[in-house]
Design a protein around this motif. Structure first.
Motif, PDB file in Angstrom:
ATOM      1  N   THR A   5       0.253  -0.900   0.293  1.00  0.00           N
ATOM      2  CA  THR A   5       0.547  -0.012   0.087  1.00  0.00           C
ATOM      3  C   THR A   5       0.845   1.236  -0.205  1.00  0.00           C
ATOM      4  OG1 THR A   5      -0.172  -0.147   2.308  1.00  0.00           O
ATOM      5  CG2 THR A   5      -2.563  -0.641   1.216  1.00  0.00           C
ATOM      6  N   VAL A   6      -0.019   2.065  -0.665  1.00  0.00           N
ATOM      7  CA  VAL A   6       1.381   3.325  -0.238  1.00  0.00           C
ATOM      8  C   VAL A   6       1.694   3.506   0.720  1.00  0.00           C
ATOM      9  CG1 VAL A   6       0.950   5.437  -1.126  1.00  0.00           C
ATOM     10  CG2 VAL A   6      -0.371   4.029  -2.700  1.00  0.00           C
ATOM     11  N   GLY A   7       2.323   4.189   1.146  1.00  0.00           N
ATOM     12  CA  GLY A   7       3.101   5.156   2.096  1.00  0.00           C
ATOM     13  C   GLY A   7       4.098   4.106   3.399  1.00  0.00           C
ATOM     14  N   ARG A   8       3.784   2.286   2.659  1.00  0.00           N
ATOM     15  CA  ARG A   8       5.312   1.999   3.536  1.00  0.00           C
ATOM     16  C   ARG A   8       6.164   1.813   3.087  1.00  0.00           C
ATOM     17  NH1 ARG A   8       1.972  -3.843   4.905  1.00  0.00           N
ATOM     18  NH2 ARG A   8       3.085  -4.076   6.164  1.00  0.00           N
ATOM     19  N   VAL A   9       7.053   0.805   4.156  1.00  0.00           N
ATOM     20  CA  VAL A   9       8.265   1.219   3.897  1.00  0.00           C
ATOM     21  C   VAL A   9       9.536  -0.218   3.416  1.00  0.00           C
ATOM     22  CG1 VAL A   9      10.665   1.938   5.472  1.00  0.00           C
ATOM     23  CG2 VAL A   9       8.777   3.348   5.740  1.00  0.00           C
ATOM     24  N   VAL A  10       9.929  -0.431   2.338  1.00  0.00           N
ATOM     25  CA  VAL A  10      10.992  -1.505   2.018  1.00  0.00           C
ATOM     26  C   VAL A  10      12.512  -1.023   1.686  1.00  0.00           C
ATOM     27  CG1 VAL A  10       8.425  -2.208   0.744  1.00  0.00           C
ATOM     28  CG2 VAL A  10      10.184  -1.064  -0.478  1.00  0.00           C
ATOM     29  N   TRP A  11      12.380  -2.351   1.482  1.00  0.00           N
ATOM     30  CA  TRP A  11      14.077  -1.926   1.351  1.00  0.00           C
ATOM     31  C   TRP A  11      14.091  -2.867  -0.537  1.00  0.00           C
ATOM     32  CZ3 TRP A  11      16.586  -6.304   5.003  1.00  0.00           C
ATOM     33  CH2 TRP A  11      16.758  -5.860   6.533  1.00  0.00           C
ATOM     34  N   PHE A  12      15.287  -1.111  -0.765  1.00  0.00           N
ATOM     35  CA  PHE A  12      14.878  -1.259  -2.088  1.00  0.00           C
ATOM     36  C   PHE A  12      16.843  -1.485  -2.748  1.00  0.00           C
ATOM     37  CE2 PHE A  12      16.276   1.851  -5.955  1.00  0.00           C
ATOM     38  CZ  PHE A  12      15.351   0.277  -6.606  1.00  0.00           C
ATOM     39  N   TRP A  13      16.947  -2.697  -4.091  1.00  0.00           N
ATOM     40  CA  TRP A  13      17.875  -2.983  -4.338  1.00  0.00           C
ATOM     41  C   TRP A  13      18.346  -2.687  -5.643  1.00  0.00           C
ATOM     42  CZ3 TRP A  13      20.865  -5.460  -0.351  1.00  0.00           C
ATOM     43  CH2 TRP A  13      20.256  -5.734   0.004  1.00  0.00           C
ATOM     44  N   PRO A  14      19.367  -1.554  -6.010  1.00  0.00           N
ATOM     45  CA  PRO A  14      18.987  -0.968  -7.130  1.00  0.00           C
ATOM     46  C   PRO A  14      19.918  -1.883  -8.298  1.00  0.00           C
ATOM     47  CG  PRO A  14      20.513   0.226  -5.620  1.00  0.00           C
ATOM     48  CD  PRO A  14      19.618  -0.264  -4.797  1.00  0.00           C
ATOM     49  N   GLU A  15      20.671  -2.501  -8.009  1.00  0.00           N
ATOM     50  CA  GLU A  15      21.354  -3.263  -8.173  1.00  0.00           C
ATOM     51  C   GLU A  15      21.349  -4.526  -8.721  1.00  0.00           C
ATOM     52  OE1 GLU A  15      23.558  -1.976 -10.572  1.00  0.00           O
ATOM     53  OE2 GLU A  15      23.235   0.202  -9.685  1.00  0.00           O
ATOM     54  N   GLY A  16      20.019  -5.586  -7.916  1.00  0.00           N
ATOM     55  CA  GLY A  16      19.418  -6.308  -8.320  1.00  0.00           C
ATOM     56  C   GLY A  16      20.196  -7.584  -7.861  1.00  0.00           C
ATOM     57  N   LYS A  17      21.102  -7.151  -7.038  1.00  0.00           N
ATOM     58  CA  LYS A  17      21.779  -8.472  -6.063  1.00  0.00           C
ATOM     59  C   LYS A  17      22.245  -7.430  -4.757  1.00  0.00           C
ATOM     60  CE  LYS A  17      26.114  -6.408  -7.732  1.00  0.00           C
ATOM     61  NZ  LYS A  17      27.749  -6.151  -8.715  1.00  0.00           N
ATOM     62  N   CYS A  72      12.807  -5.142  -4.886  1.00  0.00           N
ATOM     63  CA  CYS A  72      12.237  -4.305  -3.471  1.00  0.00           C
ATOM     64  C   CYS A  72      11.850  -5.630  -2.113  1.00  0.00           C
ATOM     65  CB  CYS A  72      11.613  -3.227  -3.162  1.00  0.00           C
ATOM     66  SG  CYS A  72       9.445  -3.073  -4.052  1.00  0.00           S
ATOM     67  N   GLU A  73      11.396  -5.308  -1.059  1.00  0.00           N
ATOM     68  CA  GLU A  73      12.002  -6.315  -0.353  1.00  0.00           C
ATOM     69  C   GLU A  73      10.441  -6.111   1.392  1.00  0.00           C
ATOM     70  OE1 GLU A  73      14.206  -9.070   0.315  1.00  0.00           O
ATOM     71  OE2 GLU A  73      15.766  -8.174   0.816  1.00  0.00           O
ATOM     72  N   TRP A  74      10.033  -6.573   1.424  1.00  0.00           N
ATOM     73  CA  TRP A  74      10.225  -5.388   3.353  1.00  0.00           C
ATOM     74  C   TRP A  74      10.964  -6.129   4.171  1.00  0.00           C
ATOM     75  CZ3 TRP A  74       5.841  -3.482   2.259  1.00  0.00           C
ATOM     76  CH2 TRP A  74       4.852  -3.683   1.804  1.00  0.00           C
ATOM     77  N   PRO A  75      11.327  -5.285   4.902  1.00  0.00           N
ATOM     78  CA  PRO A  75      12.283  -5.237   5.944  1.00  0.00           C
ATOM     79  C   PRO A  75      12.040  -6.582   6.498  1.00  0.00           C
ATOM     80  CG  PRO A  75      11.069  -3.386   5.407  1.00  0.00           C
ATOM     81  CD  PRO A  75      10.377  -3.798   5.152  1.00  0.00           C
ATOM     82  N   THR A  76      13.267  -6.779   6.795  1.00  0.00           N
ATOM     83  CA  THR A  76      13.489  -8.184   8.036  1.00  0.00           C
ATOM     84  C   THR A  76      13.714  -8.277   9.655  1.00  0.00           C
ATOM     85  OG1 THR A  76      14.752  -9.792   6.889  1.00  0.00           O
ATOM     86  CG2 THR A  76      13.073 -10.053   5.533  1.00  0.00           C
TER      87      THR A  76
END
Length: 82
Positions: A5-17, A72-76
């Motif tokens: 949903t809009v506003g949720r925080v995720v981790w973004f991996w810009p290089e895909g690795k 991107c993925e959810w923080p764990t």
């Protein structure tokens, strides 16, 4: 599966690795296309604002396609403790 949903925080991996020296970028969901695709606003490692569109959201047992440039993925909690 967590519904994006809009506003949720995720981790973004810009290089895909990922490796032991790389860190994810802090990102916020700006638009939801579907459960697996979002637009993000994110911060660089210097704190500069950037954006990325049509970012794959990886969840659960999902795997990256070989051509994936970024995701991107959810923080764990397990990774936050390291």
């Amino acid at each position: 599966m967590i519904e994006p949903t809009v506003g949720r925080v995720v981790w973004f991996w810009p290089e895909g690795k990922r490796d032991e020296f790389e860190q994810p970028r802090a990102a916020m969901i700006a638009h939801v296309w579907n459960d697996k695709m979002v637009n993000l606003g994110f911060l660089s490692s210097n704190g500069e604002h950037h954006y990325a569109t049509s970012v794959r959201l990886i969840q659960g047992d999902d795997t990256l396609a070989p051509a994936a440039r970024y995701y991107c993925e959810w923080p764990t909690r397990a990774e936050q403790a390291q």
